[in-house]
Enzyme design. Structure first.
Site, short mmCIF file in Angstrom:
data_model
loop_
_atom_site.label_atom_id
_atom_site.label_comp_id
_atom_site.label_asym_id
_atom_site.label_seq_id
_atom_site.Cartn_x
_atom_site.Cartn_y
_atom_site.Cartn_z
N ARG A 115 0.82 -1.21 0.00
CA ARG A 115 0.00 0.00 0.00
C ARG A 115 0.86 1.26 0.00
NH1 ARG A 115 -4.30 0.14 4.37
NH2 ARG A 115 -5.12 1.71 2.97
N CYS A 116 2.17 1.11 0.16
CA CYS A 116 3.09 2.25 0.25
C CYS A 116 3.74 2.52 -1.10
CB CYS A 116 4.15 1.94 1.31
SG CYS A 116 5.51 3.12 1.35
N GLY A 117 3.62 3.74 -1.59
CA GLY A 117 4.21 4.10 -2.87
C GLY A 117 5.72 3.95 -2.90
#
Length: 115
Positions: A11-13
């Site tokens: 979920r983390c860019g």
């Protein structure tokens, strides 16, 4: 680099971009979604040693659990590691480990130091 382990949050860019760089460089990666499979105390202690930082430097201090339970506390290195093992959301990400070295993918281009 033959193979790397990435402690990843999909979920983390920054985590996704770090993984993309590894893939573009042809690095085979063991992907560990650390929120689902947190590292043990000893694993995290080893990773922190490879990062050559203090455990407190790996904390995500913007997280609610940090602000509510740990902000302003003066804990030992081992106590901070235990906090992160018990609350893996507090572990900064992504972390890429290759052999005896590790980098924090902030920015994602840091991983280039390993390839």
């Amino acid at each position: 680099m033959a193979k790397a382990t990435i402690y990843h949050n999909p979920r983390c860019g920054k985590s996704r971009n770090t993984l993309k760089i590894l893939e573009e460089k042809g690095v085979e990666s063991n992907i560990i979604e650390y929120l689902k499979t947190p590292p043990s105390f000893e694993e995290l202690k080893t990773i922190i040693g490879k990062l050559n930082i203090k455990p407190e430097e790996l904390l995500r201090k913007g997280e609610t659990v940090y602000k509510e339970k740990y902000k302003g506390k003066n804990l030992s290195d081992d106590e901070w590691i235990k906090v992160m093992v018990d609350n893996p959301i507090l572990i900064e990400r992504p972390i890429v480990v290759a052999g005896s070295r590790a980098v924090l993918g902030r920015p994602p281009e840091n991983v280039l130091d390993l390839v």
